[in-house]
Design a protein around this motif. Structure first.
Motif, mmCIF file in Angstrom:
data_model
loop_
_atom_site.group_PDB
_atom_site.id
_atom_site.type_symbol
_atom_site.label_atom_id
_atom_site.label_comp_id
_atom_site.label_asym_id
_atom_site.label_seq_id
_atom_site.Cartn_x
_atom_site.Cartn_y
_atom_site.Cartn_z
ATOM 1 N N GLU A 286 0.835 -1.196 0.000
ATOM 2 C CA GLU A 286 0.000 0.000 0.000
ATOM 3 C C GLU A 286 0.876 1.255 0.000
ATOM 4 O O GLU A 286 2.059 1.205 0.317
ATOM 5 C CB GLU A 286 -0.927 0.017 1.222
ATOM 6 N N GLY B 107 -4.414 1.492 -2.139
ATOM 7 C CA GLY B 107 -4.314 0.067 -1.892
ATOM 8 C C GLY B 107 -3.266 -0.600 -2.760
ATOM 9 O O GLY B 107 -2.786 -0.043 -3.748
ATOM 10 N N SER B 108 -2.928 -1.851 -2.415
ATOM 11 C CA SER B 108 -1.940 -2.592 -3.202
ATOM 12 C C SER B 108 -2.442 -2.878 -4.610
ATOM 13 O O SER B 108 -1.655 -3.197 -5.500
ATOM 14 C CB SER B 108 -1.578 -3.900 -2.493
#
Length: 362
Positions: free
Chosen positions: A258, A280-281
């Motif tokens: 992230e 977010g990832s």
């Protein structure tokens, strides 16, 4: 990025005094007039539809914009390094662009390298209209003198990658190749980044997903490096309110994949204005609520004759985050005409990782 007059993101002192910003003005007024009246320039409004690659290029109807890159790197021995590369465009007057030396745009470049035991910075200026500096949107190419950030073969408009970036001075140089496998991120509310309760704002997007590899040379010592990089693109005509005196800004790479962009704008009265985005990832971005986020100074350092908050605790309640940041080099002072603190940090706590901190107006 040597001690120079305490100013902010404006006031082209001495040879650039024609910009009209005085030495006694506050940081928010000096660094390109970010808090001053913007009559005649384009306004930032919600609901913009971003277009790439067009928006990688200049927006001359707006007073100020920048292309800003930082990288957290390690050499073959595992030692940490950081680099910065920034290109600023400032319009002296509104209106259609004029030709040649009559062009009303001024360009400024900042570059720096940082180790735990060294911080070196450089700066250069150029006028618009004569080819000394500029940005092409397609294929992407930003330059000032010999400093360049340019797209390589098959550069992606949505990833703005792959890129090569270089800068050099008598004390340092670097060349990095940047790759990214995720798309750009719109900051704020779909790229509309509000800076104050009075409605000042900018258009703001980032590429926080770069991987970086290349060579960094500091004081004649070269090292091959790898790491992560983050690029910010921002433009506006009046991004600060007149009573805002500076900011404390973080870009953070979490070990979990992230990313976090978070900053506070300090004001002469009342609490700082806090804003940020959690990325977010998967690359999706969500604006943070200032009610559930906080930035608390935990340690200070005497730098260039002023006391700077170089240690911070960051709390993001709805993400379960409480971290403490530590600078790689507490003396990461940009002793440029528009002086500020800028350097790499690491952090521990509920999350671990690295990033960059910028502080202006002290």
């Amino acid at each position: 990025m040597s001690a120079s007059p305490k100013i902010s993101r404006r006031a082209f002192a001495t040879g650039l005094a024609f910009l009209g910003f005085g030495r006694g003005a506050s940081l928010a007024q000096n660094f390109a007039g970010l808090g001053g009246d913007a009559s005649g320039f384009a306004s930032v409004m919600p609901g913009k539809s971003f277009e790439f690659p067009r928006d990688h290029g200049p927006h001359p109807d707006y007073r100020i914009e920048w292309w800003y890159l930082t990288a957290n790197l390690r050499d073959h021995a595992g030692d940490a390094l950081g680099i910065q590369w920034t290109l600023f465009r400032q319009a002296i007057q509104p209106g259609p662009q004029r030709e040649g030396w009559a062009n009303q745009h001024v360009w400024m470049g900042h570059a720096a390298v940082t180790r735990a035991d060294a911080h070196r910075c450089g700066e250069t200026f150029a006028r618009g209209g004569v080819g000394q500096a500029g940005v092409d949107a397609d294929p992407f190419h930003a330059w000032i003198d010999s400093w360049r950030m340019r797209g390589l073969d098959r550069v992606s408009a949505m990833n703005v990658a792959p890129l090569e970036v270089n800068a050099s001075s008598a004390e340092f140089s670097y060349v990095l190749r940047l790759e990214a496998d995720k798309a750009l991120v719109l900051q704020g509310d779909a790229g509309h980044s509000v800076k104050s309760e009075r409605g000042q704002a900018s258009y703001y997007y980032s590429q926080p997903h770069f991987t970086a590899a290349g060579t960094v040379t500091i004081d004649g010592r070269s090292a091959d490096v790898i790491g992560q990089a983050w690029m910010d693109r921002e433009w506006s005509s009046q991004p600060l309110a007149p009573d805002q005196t500076g900011w404390d800004w973080f870009s953070l790479h979490l070990e979990t994949g992230e990313k976090l962009m978070l900053y506070r704008l300090r004001q002469t009265r009342g609490e700082p204005y806090l804003t940020g985005n959690w990325i977010g990832s998967d690359g999706r971005s969500a604006a943070l609520s200032p009610r559930t986020a906080d930035m608390i100074p935990t340690a200070t350092t005497e730098v260039a004759g002023r006391r700077m908050p170089t240690g911070w605790r960051i709390i993001i309640q709805d993400r379960g985050m409480t971290i403490d940041t530590v600078p790689l080099n507490p003396a990461s002072w940009m002793g440029t005409r528009f002086s500020y603190w800028e350097g790499p940090v690491s952090f521990t706590g509920t999350h671990r990782g690295v990033g960059y901190l910028e502080m202006t107006g002290y």
